[in-house]
Design a protein around this motif. Structure first.
Motif, PDB file in Angstrom:
ATOM      1  N   TYR A  35      38.336  55.997  71.598  1.00 49.29           N
ATOM      2  CA  TYR A  35      37.993  55.327  70.337  1.00 49.29           C
ATOM      3  C   TYR A  35      39.199  54.653  69.683  1.00 49.29           C
ATOM      4  CZ  TYR A  35      33.194  56.793  70.532  1.00 49.29           C
ATOM      5  OH  TYR A  35      31.869  56.924  70.921  1.00 49.29           O
ATOM      6  N   VAL A  36      40.390  55.167  69.939  1.00 47.92           N
ATOM      7  CA  VAL A  36      41.597  54.464  69.491  1.00 47.92           C
ATOM      8  C   VAL A  36      41.701  53.126  70.203  1.00 47.92           C
ATOM      9  CG1 VAL A  36      44.126  54.480  69.586  1.00 47.92           C
ATOM     10  CG2 VAL A  36      42.902  56.521  68.838  1.00 47.92           C
ATOM     11  N   GLU A  37      41.404  53.125  71.504  1.00 49.82           N
ATOM     12  CA  GLU A  37      41.456  51.881  72.287  1.00 49.82           C
ATOM     13  C   GLU A  37      40.392  50.895  71.812  1.00 49.82           C
ATOM     14  OE1 GLU A  37      43.023  49.402  75.370  1.00 49.82           O
ATOM     15  OE2 GLU A  37      43.757  51.206  74.371  1.00 49.82           O
ATOM     16  N   ILE A  38      39.203  51.388  71.508  1.00 52.48           N
ATOM     17  CA  ILE A  38      38.136  50.521  70.995  1.00 52.48           C
ATOM     18  C   ILE A  38      38.570  49.848  69.700  1.00 52.48           C
ATOM     19  CG2 ILE A  38      35.843  50.554  69.924  1.00 52.48           C
ATOM     20  CD1 ILE A  38      35.038  52.687  71.982  1.00 52.48           C
ATOM     21  N   ALA A  46      28.474  46.587  73.245  1.00 50.52           N
ATOM     22  CA  ALA A  46      29.632  45.720  73.075  1.00 50.52           C
ATOM     23  C   ALA A  46      29.865  45.560  71.577  1.00 50.52           C
ATOM     24  CB  ALA A  46      29.415  44.350  73.725  1.00 50.52           C
ATOM     25  N   PRO A  47      31.102  45.270  71.176  1.00 53.50           N
ATOM     26  CA  PRO A  47      31.341  45.021  69.758  1.00 53.50           C
ATOM     27  C   PRO A  47      30.763  43.677  69.352  1.00 53.50           C
ATOM     28  CG  PRO A  47      33.312  44.531  71.029  1.00 53.50           C
ATOM     29  CD  PRO A  47      32.328  45.139  71.986  1.00 53.50           C
ATOM     30  N   GLY A  76      38.936  45.714  67.211  1.00 50.69           N
ATOM     31  CA  GLY A  76      38.915  45.687  65.762  1.00 50.69           C
ATOM     32  C   GLY A  76      37.750  46.438  65.165  1.00 50.69           C
ATOM     33  N   SER A  77      37.068  47.240  65.964  1.00 51.19           N
ATOM     34  CA  SER A  77      35.882  47.969  65.504  1.00 51.19           C
ATOM     35  C   SER A  77      36.275  49.363  65.045  1.00 51.19           C
ATOM     36  CB  SER A  77      34.850  48.075  66.631  1.00 51.19           C
ATOM     37  OG  SER A  77      34.472  46.796  67.086  1.00 51.19           O
ATOM     38  N   ILE A 115      34.111  50.086  78.040  1.00 54.04           N
ATOM     39  CA  ILE A 115      34.765  51.139  77.260  1.00 54.04           C
ATOM     40  C   ILE A 115      34.112  51.311  75.891  1.00 54.04           C
ATOM     41  CG2 ILE A 115      36.509  49.613  76.249  1.00 54.04           C
ATOM     42  CD1 ILE A 115      38.482  51.929  76.377  1.00 54.04           C
ATOM     43  N   TYR A 116      33.481  50.244  75.369  1.00 54.45           N
ATOM     44  CA  TYR A 116      32.874  50.307  74.041  1.00 54.45           C
ATOM     45  C   TYR A 116      31.615  51.167  74.038  1.00 54.45           C
ATOM     46  CZ  TYR A 116      31.173  48.732  69.476  1.00 54.45           C
ATOM     47  OH  TYR A 116      30.740  48.685  68.180  1.00 54.45           O
TER      48      TYR A 116
END
Length: 385
Positions: free
Chosen positions: A283-286, A81-82, A291-292, A254-255
């Motif tokens: 990774y665009v969605e992440i 997770a971020p 904000g990561s 997704i992360y």
């Protein structure tokens, strides 16, 4: 001795994130009083002046805050997770019932609860977004009566949160159907909804939660993600410790790097071009949601490697190599895929150039360099034939 070691370990972990947590009192015009907040900032927050972080709002902060933060720290360390900014609202004693009360006939919040709703939506979120670097993604967490209350933010005309963690919820009579109606009108944003039950709850509460499960699990809506969990052999207290990590894994799936399940259900049947696009979009969605600014993990590149090599005669190997070069120009991996592309098409001199370029990047890894040089030897022999 083992108990002492365990105590020291737990104490150290608690102190680590406690140093990054503090209490703040916010003056609320909606409530006409000050409310105490607990705020946790990730360790990296003061080290990166640009990065944004997902926000999680936790009700019942007097006991839920530390449990959630502890899991958030662990998940972030394991790249599941971020890192998150967490704000907890203190609701000691009967205050939680005043904040989150509802009309028994209509299921709607009382006037006092409406004021609390406005405080969270209009004052608390505004304060956090004004004073901290918050990404678009927001989660809200509640337990029992506060678990029910978080649903009012979802059924609002403009839902303020993306993810809802309902732990052992005291569902008001109209909430399940209201949540269903809102889920059916979801069109733009993606939402995550977690709920649980358990044999430690009364039959009446389990029946209401089961009705919610039956209603929401039957929905087939792309942007509404639902997770239901039946926790067995727990208590009302221990179930909290089980629900939060399950919900976190679900919300931030997704992360994580590509799992076997994700590969088997979403990737393995894709064409090479679609597999590469899937990886880029992940990774665009992440980055957008959380904000990561996370670079594509090498393990995720390897996850789609076989698709690109084995399908369509490796036609998209060069595309994969060029994508990797943009992210990791110092890595020999991009040169390997580009070299393999030339080699598979019989352009051995071009392949040799690419492999040599990759070999030169092994400055501090003799074993890796020796292994990689086998590509140079192999293609060099072909250029002599």
């Amino acid at each position: 001795m083992k108990k002492l070691a365990l105590f020291i370990c737990v104490l150290f972990t608690t102190c680590t994130f406690a140093q990054q947590s503090f209490t703040y009192s916010i003056e609320s015009q909606e409530l006409g009083q000050k409310r105490d907040l607990k705020i946790y900032l990730p360790k990296s927050y003061n080290q990166d002046s640009i990065r944004q972080y997902p926000l999680t709002v936790v009700f019942d902060a007097d006991y839920l805050f530390d449990v959630y933060v502890g899991n958030a720290v662990l998940f972030a360390q394991k790249e599941k997770a971020p890192e998150q900014i967490v704000v907890g609202i203190s609701q000691p004693g009967d205050l939680r019932y005043e904040d989150c009360s509802y009309d028994r006939n209509t299921g709607r919040p009382t006037q006092r609860a409406t004021d609390f709703f406005n405080f969270v939506r209009d004052e608390l979120l505004d304060y956090m977004e004004t004073n901290y670097r918050i990404s678009p993604f927001k989660t809200i967490v509640g337990n029992t009566i506060t678990g029910n209350f978080i649903n009012y933010f979802f059924i609002d005309d403009d839902p303020a949160f993306n993810a809802y963690v309902n732990i052992n919820s005291y569902y008001a009579p109209e909430i399940p159907s209201a949540v269903e109606a809102t889920a059916n009108r979801v069109k733009h944003n993606t939402y995550y909804y977690y709920a649980n039950t358990g044999d430690y709850l009364s039959q009446k509460r389990r029946d209401r939660i089961a009705m919610t499960d039956a209603t929401l699990s039957s929905l087939e809506i792309e942007k509404f993600n639902f997770k239901f969990e039946n926790i067995k052999g727990a208590t009302t207290v221990s179930s909290i410790g089980k629900a939060i990590p399950t919900a976190m894994a679900f919300i931030f799936e997704i992360y994580s790097s590509i799992s076997k399940e994700e590969f088997n259900t979403k990737i393995k049947d894709l064409s090479p071009s679609d597999a590469i696009a899937y990886l880029e979009n992940k990774y665009v969605e992440i980055e957008y949601q959380f904000g990561s600014n996370l670079k594509i993990r090498e393990k995720d590149i390897y996850a789609i490697e076989s698709i690109v090599i084995d399908k369509e005669n490796g036609e998209y190997l060069r595309d994969l190599g060029e994508m990797i070069y943009k992210i990791y120009p110092e890595s020999p991996l991009s040169d390997y895929y580009i070299g393999l592309d030339f080699e598979m098409r019989g352009k051995f001199k071009r392949a040799l150039e690419a492999y040599k370029e990759g070999y030169m990047k092994f400055t501090n890894d003799p074993e890796g360099a020796d292994a990689f040089y086998k590509n140079v030897d192999r293609v060099a022999a072909k250029t002599k034939d």
